[in-house]
Design a protein around this motif. Structure first.
Motif, PDB file in Angstrom:
ATOM      1  N   VAL A  20       0.526  -1.018   0.215  1.00 18.59           N
ATOM      2  CA  VAL A  20       0.323  -0.087  -0.098  1.00 18.59           C
ATOM      3  C   VAL A  20       0.715   1.097  -0.291  1.00 18.59           C
ATOM      4  N   ASP A  21       0.142   2.319  -0.402  1.00 18.66           N
ATOM      5  CA  ASP A  21       0.809   3.470  -0.813  1.00 18.66           C
ATOM      6  C   ASP A  21       0.891   4.235   1.093  1.00 18.66           C
ATOM      7  N   GLN A  22      -0.637   4.655   0.754  1.00 15.85           N
ATOM      8  CA  GLN A  22      -1.086   5.159   1.953  1.00 15.85           C
ATOM      9  C   GLN A  22      -2.063   4.690   2.775  1.00 15.85           C
ATOM     10  N   LEU A  23      -2.467   5.275   4.234  1.00 14.97           N
ATOM     11  CA  LEU A  23      -3.537   5.563   4.588  1.00 14.97           C
ATOM     12  C   LEU A  23      -4.745   6.384   3.853  1.00 14.97           C
ATOM     13  N   ALA A  24      -6.339   4.985   3.478  1.00 10.47           N
ATOM     14  CA  ALA A  24      -7.231   6.132   2.824  1.00 10.47           C
ATOM     15  C   ALA A  24      -7.832   6.445   3.623  1.00 10.47           C
ATOM     16  N   GLY A  25      -8.500   5.420   4.980  1.00 13.00           N
ATOM     17  CA  GLY A  25      -9.124   6.317   5.822  1.00 13.00           C
ATOM     18  C   GLY A  25      -9.076   5.185   6.755  1.00 13.00           C
ATOM     19  N   ASP A  41      -3.095   6.417  -7.290  1.00 13.98           N
ATOM     20  CA  ASP A  41      -4.238   5.900  -8.898  1.00 13.98           C
ATOM     21  C   ASP A  41      -3.122   6.284  -9.766  1.00 13.98           C
ATOM     22  N   GLU A  42      -3.017   4.869 -10.746  1.00 15.34           N
ATOM     23  CA  GLU A  42      -2.383   5.607 -11.835  1.00 15.34           C
ATOM     24  C   GLU A  42      -2.618   6.444 -12.352  1.00 15.34           C
ATOM     25  N   HIS A  43      -3.809   6.787 -12.482  1.00 16.24           N
ATOM     26  CA  HIS A  43      -4.240   8.576 -13.614  1.00 16.24           C
ATOM     27  C   HIS A  43      -3.647   9.714 -12.585  1.00 16.24           C
ATOM     28  N   GLY A  44      -2.983   9.196 -11.262  1.00 25.77           N
ATOM     29  CA  GLY A  44      -2.312  10.382 -10.111  1.00 25.77           C
ATOM     30  C   GLY A  44      -3.387  11.713 -10.124  1.00 25.77           C
ATOM     31  N   GLY A  45      -4.120  11.180  -9.755  1.00 25.31           N
ATOM     32  CA  GLY A  45      -5.616  11.291  -8.494  1.00 25.31           C
ATOM     33  C   GLY A  45      -4.459  11.941  -7.488  1.00 25.31           C
ATOM     34  N   ASP A  46      -5.595  12.290  -6.608  1.00 24.24           N
ATOM     35  CA  ASP A  46      -5.078  12.287  -4.824  1.00 24.24           C
ATOM     36  C   ASP A  46      -5.804  11.674  -3.932  1.00 24.24           C
ATOM     37  N   ILE A  47      -7.610  10.666  -4.442  1.00 25.72           N
ATOM     38  CA  ILE A  47      -8.024   9.967  -3.553  1.00 25.72           C
ATOM     39  C   ILE A  47      -7.219   8.369  -3.818  1.00 25.72           C
TER      40      ILE A  47
END
Length: 113
Positions: A20-25, A41-47
């Motif tokens: 995982v890259d980070q805590l999402a929630g 997200d491979e499209h570079g989104g913030d979420i």
């Protein structure tokens, strides 16, 4: 759950591993806390895209936070992480310098030829 060895200590090598890259929630209640971890997200989104949710008793989660604070706050941990980060930074810098030198050499040969 990790299997216990003959000595009674959990064999952590048999536990599934998920990157995982980070805590999402975090959803926390009086009895359990849900930690959702995500990948970028491979499209570079913030979420981040949710990858896995771990459910842990809230009292164990609070103990985990205390243990992490002690570990991260220790001088030994900070020195170890700092040294490792400096090593990575030097490697990146050296790779960048080597690539720049190689590009300059190939450009010089092309212009002369």
């Amino acid at each position: 759950m990790a299997k216990k060895s003959e000595s009674g200590i959990a064999n952590l090598a048999t536990a599934p591993m998920i990157y995982v890259d980070q805590l999402a929630g975090i959803l926390s209640g009086p009895f359990v806390t849900r930690l959702t971890f995500g990948v970028q997200d491979e499209h570079g989104g913030d979420i981040p895209r949710a990858a896995v949710t771990v459910v842990i008793p809230t009292h164990s989660f609070i103990s985990l936070i205390r243990d992490m604070e002690k570990t991260i706050g220790s001088d030994g941990f900070q020195a170890q992480v700092g040294t490792a980060m400096m090593s990575v930074a030097r490697s990146i810098s050296n790779a960048s310098t080597a690539k720049t030198v190689a590009l300059k050499r190939s450009t010089t040969k092309t212009k002369q030829g």
